[in-house]
Write a protein that holds these residues in place. Structure first.
Motif, PDB file in Angstrom:
ATOM      1  N   LYS A 253      -7.232  -2.256  -7.936  1.00 14.36           N
ATOM      2  CA  LYS A 253      -8.081  -1.091  -7.687  1.00 14.36           C
ATOM      3  C   LYS A 253      -7.908  -0.582  -6.268  1.00 14.36           C
ATOM      4  O   LYS A 253      -7.895   0.632  -6.020  1.00 14.36           O
ATOM      5  N   THR A 254      -7.773  -1.517  -5.328  1.00 12.61           N
ATOM      6  CA  THR A 254      -7.602  -1.125  -3.925  1.00 12.61           C
ATOM      7  C   THR A 254      -6.266  -0.426  -3.713  1.00 12.61           C
ATOM      8  O   THR A 254      -6.174   0.572  -2.997  1.00 12.61           O
ATOM      9  N   ILE A 255      -5.226  -0.957  -4.350  1.00 10.68           N
ATOM     10  CA  ILE A 255      -3.894  -0.390  -4.179  1.00 10.68           C
ATOM     11  C   ILE A 255      -3.839   1.042  -4.706  1.00 10.68           C
ATOM     12  O   ILE A 255      -3.291   1.943  -4.057  1.00 10.68           O
TER      13      ILE A 255
ATOM     14  N   ALA B  33      -6.125   3.125  -4.942  1.00  9.70           N
ATOM     15  CA  ALA B  33      -6.995   4.056  -4.225  1.00  9.70           C
ATOM     16  C   ALA B  33      -6.176   4.970  -3.318  1.00  9.70           C
ATOM     17  O   ALA B  33      -6.611   6.069  -2.971  1.00  9.70           O
ATOM     18  N   VAL B  34      -4.968   4.515  -2.960  1.00  5.20           N
ATOM     19  CA  VAL B  34      -4.041   5.345  -2.179  1.00  5.20           C
ATOM     20  C   VAL B  34      -3.077   6.010  -3.159  1.00  5.20           C
ATOM     21  O   VAL B  34      -2.927   5.553  -4.289  1.00  5.20           O
TER      22      VAL B  34
ATOM     23  N   GLU C  67      -2.011  -9.866  -8.422  1.00  2.00           N
ATOM     24  CA  GLU C  67      -2.753  -8.611  -8.309  1.00  2.00           C
ATOM     25  C   GLU C  67      -4.031  -8.669  -9.142  1.00  2.00           C
ATOM     26  O   GLU C  67      -5.035  -8.021  -8.807  1.00  2.00           O
TER      27      GLU C  67
ATOM     28  N   GLU D 201      -6.372 -11.782  -7.452  1.00  2.00           N
ATOM     29  CA  GLU D 201      -6.950 -11.363  -6.169  1.00  2.00           C
ATOM     30  C   GLU D 201      -7.694 -10.042  -6.275  1.00  2.00           C
ATOM     31  O   GLU D 201      -8.269  -9.581  -5.286  1.00  2.00           O
ATOM     32  N   LYS D 202      -7.644  -9.422  -7.476  1.00  2.67           N
ATOM     33  CA  LYS D 202      -8.355  -8.168  -7.754  1.00  2.67           C
ATOM     34  C   LYS D 202      -8.000  -7.083  -6.735  1.00  2.67           C
ATOM     35  O   LYS D 202      -8.881  -6.407  -6.165  1.00  2.67           O
ATOM     36  N   THR D 203      -6.697  -6.901  -6.524  1.00 10.43           N
ATOM     37  CA  THR D 203      -6.238  -5.920  -5.534  1.00 10.43           C
ATOM     38  C   THR D 203      -5.719  -4.626  -6.155  1.00 10.43           C
ATOM     39  O   THR D 203      -5.407  -3.683  -5.426  1.00 10.43           O
TER      40      THR D 203
ATOM     41  N   LYS E 290       3.375  -9.956   1.245  1.00 14.22           N
ATOM     42  CA  LYS E 290       2.533 -10.710   0.318  1.00 14.22           C
ATOM     43  C   LYS E 290       3.254 -11.944  -0.193  1.00 14.22           C
ATOM     44  O   LYS E 290       2.635 -12.999  -0.383  1.00 14.22           O
TER      45      LYS E 290
ATOM     46  N   CYS F 171       5.306  -4.194   1.917  1.00 16.72           N
ATOM     47  CA  CYS F 171       4.034  -4.848   1.572  1.00 16.72           C
ATOM     48  C   CYS F 171       4.257  -6.012   0.610  1.00 16.72           C
ATOM     49  O   CYS F 171       3.636  -7.077   0.750  1.00 16.72           O
TER      50      CYS F 171
END
Length: 249
Positions: A88-90, A92-93, A81, A84-86, A11, A7
């Motif tokens: 929290k999404t990352i 989540a897993v 990170e 792009e505010k990613t 990116k 990943c």
């Protein structure tokens, strides 16, 4: 971990960081060779050699261009990170913070090695091309392999000196401050490269250590090695400690 690295690689490709590193790795050997050719034409006593092109290239890479380019890459790996505010999404897993940051450090290390390997390839290819028109000495398999080994060693040292900028990117959540700091660091590299105190400045001492000049300047390379190693440990440990305390809300 393999999924994290994949990943991160994707990116980096999408953000053009890999392209920047590839292009950057080609610039220094090319400019160094052009300058060496110019000198050989203006000074008949000067001769072109694979070793000479390598020595000039590794000086600019370790002291100026490499830190600038790869510190920007290191800061971008972290700061995007946040921009792009990613995060929290990352998270989540089921990915631990330590595992996530370790992936960042590993991909940075691989990118630095890629940068150095491509610079080595450029040195060899340019030397071979020049040998078709000019007299270029030292072009043989042994020299080519030796230069590759040196470039890999240089990549490892360069990575160690980049770790504080990962921490700085975590602290500032951006690339501006790390870029300003690495610009100042690189300028000091140039100023201190011939100074007696260069052994105590880790970014310069790493170049001196690689070229075998650290022990010549100080009588022993132990202090320089300790400074470089300590800075790398600080950069990595401080980054993990900071990221564990990071508020992702």
């Amino acid at each position: 971990m393999a999924d994290i690295l994949y990943c991160e690689w994707i990116k980096c490709k999408r953000s053009k960081m890999i392209l920047i590193g590839v292009l950057g790795s080609f610039i220094v050997p090319f400019l160094v060779t052009v300058n060496d050719i110019r000198i050989s034409f203006t000074n008949p006593a000067a001769s072109l050699s694979l070793g000479g092109i390598y020595e000039d290239t590794i000086m600019f890479i370790m002291l100026l261009f490499g830190p600038l380019v790869m510190a920007v890459v290191a800061a971008d790996l972290i700061s995007r990170e946040y921009t792009e505010k990613t995060l929290k999404t990352i998270f989540a897993v089921p990915i631990g913070r330590s595992q996530f940051l370790a992936g960042k450090f590993i991909i940075l290390f691989l990118l630095v090695l890629l940068f150095m390997a491509l610079s080595w390839l450029d040195i060899v290819v340019i030397s071979l091309v020049c040998s078709l028109f000019l007299d270029v000495s030292q072009i043989n398999p042994l020299s080519v392999v030796w230069i590759l080994i040196q470039m890999i060693k240089g990549g490892c040292l360069l990575f160690v000196t980049l770790t504080p900028f990962v921490y700085l990117a975590l602290r500032t959540r951006g690339t501006l401050i790390p870029f300003i700091v690495i610009a100042a660091v690189s300028l000091l590299n140039v100023v201190l490269s011939g100074s007696p105190i260069a052994e105590f400045y880790p970014w310069t001492s790493s170049y001196l250590l690689l070229t075998g000049r650290l022990s010549q300047a100080a009588g022993t390379d132990l202090p320089g090695k300790l400074i470089i190693f300590s800075m790398g440990i600080f950069g990595i440990c401080a980054s993990f400690f900071r990221f564990q305390k990071e508020d992702l809300v």
